[in-house]
Design an enzyme around this catalytic site. Structure first.
Site, short mmCIF file in Angstrom:
data_model
loop_
_atom_site.label_atom_id
_atom_site.label_comp_id
_atom_site.label_asym_id
_atom_site.label_seq_id
_atom_site.Cartn_x
_atom_site.Cartn_y
_atom_site.Cartn_z
N CYS A 1 -25.56 2.51 -12.83
CA CYS A 1 -24.78 3.53 -12.59
C CYS A 1 -25.45 4.88 -12.95
CB CYS A 1 -23.68 3.26 -13.60
SG CYS A 1 -22.59 4.95 -13.39
N ASP B 1 -10.15 6.10 -1.23
CA ASP B 1 -9.08 6.59 -2.26
C ASP B 1 -9.60 7.15 -3.28
OD1 ASP B 1 -9.80 4.36 -3.58
OD2 ASP B 1 -7.98 4.33 -4.48
N CYS C 1 -18.31 -2.73 -18.01
CA CYS C 1 -18.73 -2.49 -16.69
C CYS C 1 -19.79 -3.37 -16.36
CB CYS C 1 -19.31 -1.04 -16.36
SG CYS C 1 -19.37 -0.71 -14.55
N TYR D 1 -5.98 6.43 4.20
CA TYR D 1 -6.13 5.73 3.14
C TYR D 1 -5.45 4.29 3.47
CZ TYR D 1 -5.23 2.57 -0.52
OH TYR D 1 -5.01 1.43 -1.43
N CYS E 1 -13.65 1.78 -14.59
CA CYS E 1 -14.26 3.12 -14.58
C CYS E 1 -13.27 4.16 -14.10
CB CYS E 1 -15.05 2.94 -13.06
SG CYS E 1 -16.27 4.31 -12.81
N GLU F 1 0.67 -1.25 0.07
CA GLU F 1 -0.02 0.00 0.11
C GLU F 1 0.77 1.31 -0.02
OE1 GLU F 1 -3.10 0.12 -0.69
OE2 GLU F 1 -3.72 -2.16 -0.43
#
Length: 302
Positions: free
Chosen positions: A216, A145, A210, A127, A200, A44
């Site tokens: 959406c 994030d 998607c 985060y 996305c 990370e």
DNA sequence: GTCCGGACGC
DNA sequence: GCGTCGGGAC
């Protein structure tokens, strides 16, 4: 919209995303329980502002060399900076080592499992702490994030997320749509983030591919404002101090271990000597280099 | 040119 | 809230 409607709609979205995740998740080496919580944390930190494809080889050799916090804590700084290579933002490497020293010293080489303890570690912000709690420890916590903000805003609000820090509304949304079930919440965080990374995307989302296009709000609304500036404007790179700092550090990394770069060589790295001197000073402030009395530079030998 | 799985100091 | 901190991919 009634609360029950929101829950039902989200349950369906979560189901589709989960199936998509099962079939499409990238096979990154720190996923699927193949590493330790420390390994997840390292991944990370390396991923902050850096694409995963670039991180993978660095993470693998890093973890092979320093498998746990204690190993990294005891490593020479110069080796840590050199191993960080061209990942960028090398202060992250120093903070990661400071983090390792705190974990080894204060927590007996085991990562703490609370948000407050994690965010108190060097280089670990909101985060990264949330990501470690969710991905390494399986806790239920909203991970926020840039990818997740973009996806949630598009899907559930129908607009692009704004730049700057996450707003209270964005945090509320992330918490509201996070599945109640603990395991589902982890899959949710990972799959929403993954969707933002590979489908996305910011500029050219692949809505045809998607799995939740049908759900959406952004697509329904005709993708208003797509391609407009939404995220915080990024700094230029060419000619900036960051480029100069990068040049200096790259020159030092290329030296044989334990040697230094004499002043005359340093001055050949950049023709604006005023800017160069300022950058050398800032690298010294950061603890990334050492300046000898004769003006030669080296990586920290401490 | 834009974007990238942020953190930190002020 | 804003500026700073790399470097690469597209």
């Amino acid at each position: 919209m009634k609360a029950q409607d929101a829950f039902d709609a989200n349950a369906e979205v979560a189901l589709r995303l989960g199936a998509w995740w099962e079939a499409n998740a990238r096979d990154l080496p720190w996923r699927f329980g193949r590493t330790t919580p420390w390994g997840v944390l390292v991944s990370e930190v390396m991923s902050q502002q850096t694409q995963m494809s670039r991180v993978v080889p660095y993470w693998q050799s890093w973890m092979e060399r320093w498998p746990d916090a204690r190993a990294l804590a005891d490593a020479p700084k110069a080796e840590v900076i050199t191993a960080w290579g061209r990942l960028g933002y090398p202060r992250r490497a120093l903070r990661l080592q400071e983090c390792a020293q705190a974990v080894a010293g204060q927590y007996a080489d085991e990562l703490p499992q609370t948000y407050d303890a994690l965010t108190a570690l060097p280089g670990i912000g909101d985060y990264t702490a949330s990501a470690v709690l969710s991905f390494a420890f399986g806790r239920r916590i909203a991970v926020i994030d840039t990818n997740i903000r973009r996806v949630l805003s598009r899907v559930f609000v129908g607009t692009e997320s704004r730049g700057g820090a996450a707003s209270a509304a964005e945090r509320a949304l992330a918490n509201r749509v996070l599945p109640k079930d603990v395991k589902r919440s982890v899959t949710w965080n990972q799959s929403v983030m993954e969707l933002g990374a590979v489908v996305c995307t910011a500029k050219n989302p692949l809505c045809d591919a998607c799995p939740i296009a049908h759900d959406c709000a952004f697509l329904k609304a005709g993708r208003p404002g797509l391609g407009e500036k939404r995220t915080r404007p990024r700094q230029r790179f060419q000619g900036t101090d960051r480029q100069v700092r990068g040049l200096v550090l790259a020159a030092l990394r290329a030296l044989p271990a334990g040697t230094s770069l004499e002043r005359s060589k340093v001055e050949q790295l950049w023709k604006d000597h005023g800017q160069l001197a300022a950058c050398v000073a800032s690298l010294d402030d950061d603890g990334l280099i050492e300046i000898a009395k004769d003006g030669s530079l080296s990586l920290p030998q401490g």
